[in-house]
Design a protein around this motif. Structure first.
Motif, PDB file in Angstrom:
ATOM      1  N   PHE A 107       0.776  -1.060   0.025  1.00  0.00           N
ATOM      2  CA  PHE A 107      -0.112   0.095   0.119  1.00  0.00           C
ATOM      3  C   PHE A 107       0.865   1.229   0.032  1.00  0.00           C
ATOM      4  O   PHE A 107       0.713   2.062  -0.665  1.00  0.00           O
ATOM      5  CB  PHE A 107      -0.835  -0.082   1.281  1.00  0.00           C
ATOM      6  N   VAL A 108       1.942   1.330   0.884  1.00  0.00           N
ATOM      7  CA  VAL A 108       2.650   2.461   0.846  1.00  0.00           C
ATOM      8  C   VAL A 108       3.444   2.560  -0.244  1.00  0.00           C
ATOM      9  O   VAL A 108       3.552   3.905  -1.065  1.00  0.00           O
ATOM     10  CB  VAL A 108       3.711   2.344   2.214  1.00  0.00           C
ATOM     11  N   ARG A 109       3.940   1.690  -0.783  1.00  0.00           N
ATOM     12  CA  ARG A 109       4.912   1.693  -2.096  1.00  0.00           C
ATOM     13  C   ARG A 109       4.079   2.166  -3.371  1.00  0.00           C
ATOM     14  O   ARG A 109       4.682   2.894  -4.141  1.00  0.00           O
ATOM     15  CB  ARG A 109       5.609   0.410  -2.387  1.00  0.00           C
ATOM     16  N   ALA A 110       2.816   1.797  -3.446  1.00  0.00           N
ATOM     17  CA  ALA A 110       1.817   2.210  -4.336  1.00  0.00           C
ATOM     18  C   ALA A 110       1.482   3.660  -4.408  1.00  0.00           C
ATOM     19  O   ALA A 110       1.733   4.299  -5.366  1.00  0.00           O
ATOM     20  CB  ALA A 110       0.671   1.360  -4.175  1.00  0.00           C
ATOM     21  N   MET A 111       1.588   4.175  -2.902  1.00  0.00           N
ATOM     22  CA  MET A 111       1.261   5.676  -2.796  1.00  0.00           C
ATOM     23  C   MET A 111       2.590   6.324  -3.207  1.00  0.00           C
ATOM     24  O   MET A 111       2.549   7.305  -3.847  1.00  0.00           O
ATOM     25  CB  MET A 111       1.137   5.683  -1.460  1.00  0.00           C
ATOM     26  N   GLU A 112       3.690   5.912  -2.826  1.00  0.00           N
ATOM     27  CA  GLU A 112       5.048   6.278  -3.417  1.00  0.00           C
ATOM     28  C   GLU A 112       4.996   6.725  -4.857  1.00  0.00           C
ATOM     29  O   GLU A 112       5.600   7.726  -5.309  1.00  0.00           O
ATOM     30  CB  GLU A 112       5.903   5.817  -2.785  1.00  0.00           C
ATOM     31  N   LYS A 113       4.577   5.677  -5.598  1.00  0.00           N
ATOM     32  CA  LYS A 113       4.668   5.608  -7.233  1.00  0.00           C
ATOM     33  C   LYS A 113       3.843   6.685  -7.735  1.00  0.00           C
ATOM     34  O   LYS A 113       4.108   7.183  -8.781  1.00  0.00           O
ATOM     35  CB  LYS A 113       4.196   4.236  -7.517  1.00  0.00           C
ATOM     36  N   ILE A 114       2.833   7.114  -6.910  1.00  0.00           N
ATOM     37  CA  ILE A 114       1.901   8.183  -7.444  1.00  0.00           C
ATOM     38  C   ILE A 114       2.567   9.406  -7.556  1.00  0.00           C
ATOM     39  O   ILE A 114       2.471  10.310  -8.423  1.00  0.00           O
ATOM     40  CB  ILE A 114       0.828   8.327  -6.678  1.00  0.00           C
ATOM     41  N   GLY A 115       3.491   9.846  -6.387  1.00  0.00           N
ATOM     42  CA  GLY A 115       4.296  11.126  -6.654  1.00  0.00           C
ATOM     43  C   GLY A 115       4.077  12.159  -5.526  1.00  0.00           C
ATOM     44  O   GLY A 115       4.472  13.297  -5.827  1.00  0.00           O
ATOM     45  N   PRO A 116       3.619  12.008  -4.310  1.00  0.00           N
ATOM     46  CA  PRO A 116       3.647  12.725  -3.351  1.00  0.00           C
ATOM     47  C   PRO A 116       5.101  12.994  -2.901  1.00  0.00           C
ATOM     48  O   PRO A 116       6.089  12.436  -3.133  1.00  0.00           O
ATOM     49  CB  PRO A 116       3.076  11.830  -2.106  1.00  0.00           C
ATOM     50  N   LEU A 117       5.072  14.487  -2.277  1.00  0.00           N
ATOM     51  CA  LEU A 117       6.323  14.901  -1.766  1.00  0.00           C
ATOM     52  C   LEU A 117       6.747  13.728  -0.563  1.00  0.00           C
ATOM     53  O   LEU A 117       8.091  13.891  -0.473  1.00  0.00           O
ATOM     54  CB  LEU A 117       6.217  16.310  -1.218  1.00  0.00           C
TER      55      LEU A 117
END
Length: 324
Positions: free
Chosen positions: A291-301
């Motif tokens: 879940f966290v890595r998928a969020m990181e791939k979207i591009g948040p700061l």
């Protein structure tokens, strides 16, 4: 309690005891004993089914089982939903049978996702009894071997014209260890990020059954394949094919489509809403890393996280503090 659960999970997935704390080391003897007892009970239960002492039930429609050999985070429920939707596309009205574990959060999610469609969701520990209730209410039709099934398999557009409320197939969510129900197809899900852990049985390790149980499967699916290095995927494939060389292996990933507001789930927000933002991932799922890595791939700061145990029951609490 959360700290204890986290320690047990770390023991199950880390092989190097030199890195363990005193809490981890104090738990290992108890977990080892419990794992041995679990293994003995598992072997006894399997023997009773093999000998015919425990009977197996067969439903009047084809049964597709989606299960796994380890605890949560393998993508069972999303796969069960995907299969049910595909069956519906072919004009076959499916019934998803789920246990409703830990308050039925997964069952509620399925009902929300499938609302208004032909897919039905039955919740209950006794899957046979649950299925029979739905058969009594909606009826059933067995398409196995019929021309209808062969034609809709070739052309999904034809299925939409002959759809029926009668149940034509059952999808067993988390069904690999549900031995009392016969199935026509066994799909085993594998978490690509954390496939086998320390290869020990519960609770010392993450395995519900020894890896040899892969022999019962007709299809293996490696989940979160997009988050795993190519070499690790090859290692997983090697382990699987050493057990069952002919087993077909497929690879899946979870791709987010949009965000929604908790107060209004019908509101869809574009994924770009988190670009250059600070995001806090709060989860109670089997594989929070994915879940966290998928969020990181979207591009948040920046992405931070709070991980709770799988199926954790969140409660609204108001904490008041006084300052002097």
């Amino acid at each position: 309690m959360e700290k204890l659960k986290q320690a047990v999970k770390e023991i199950a997935y880390y092989r190097h005891q030199a890195k363990f704390s005193k809490l981890h080391l104090s738990l290992i003897p108890f977990l080892s004993l419990s794992s041995s007892l679990y293994g003995a009970l598992l072997y006894t239960r399997q023997s009773l089914y093999r000998s015919g002492f425990f009977s197996k039930n067969r439903l009047p429609v084809p049964v597709i089982s989606v299960g796994n050999l380890t605890w949560g985070g393998n993508g069972k429920t999303p796969m069960a939903e995907f299969i049910a939707k595909r069956l519906a596309d072919y004009g076959i009205s499916p019934l998803i049978l789920t246990r409703g574990y830990a308050g039925g959060d997964e069952a509620k999610m399925l009902k929300r996702h499938l609302l208004g469609g032909p897919v039905k969701v039955g919740v209950g520990a006794n899957r046979v009894a649950t299925a029979n209730l739905f058969f009594g209410k909606y009826g059933y039709v067995d398409y196995r071997g019929s021309k209808f099934f062969e034609r809709t398999y070739l052309d999904p557009k034809m299925g939409s014209h002959v759809g029926s409320q009668k149940i034509g197939a059952a999808v067993l969510d988390d069904g690999m260890q549900h031995w009392s129900l016969c199935r026509d197809l066994e799909i085993v899900m594998i978490n690509g990020l954390m496939p086998w852990g320390n290869c020990k049985l519960l609770p010392l390790g993450p395995l519900r059954e020894p890896l040899i149980a892969i022999k019962r499967a007709n299809i293996a699916v490696v989940h979160h394949a997009d988050l795993v290095l190519e070499q690790k995927l090859k290692d997983i494939k090697l382990v699987v094919q050493e057990i069952k060389e002919s087993l077909p292996i497929f690879y899946t990933r979870m791709t987010p489509s949009y965000f929604f507001e908790l107060r209004n789930i019908s509101t869809k927000m574009h994924l770009g809403a988190v670009l250059d933002a600070v995001v806090l991932c709060v989860s109670a799922i089997g594989s929070p890393d994915a879940f966290v890595r998928a969020m990181e791939k979207i591009g948040p700061l920046f992405v931070d996280r709070f991980d709770f145990s799988d199926h954790y029951s969140f409660q609204l609490k108001v904490q008041c503090s006084s300052f002097i």
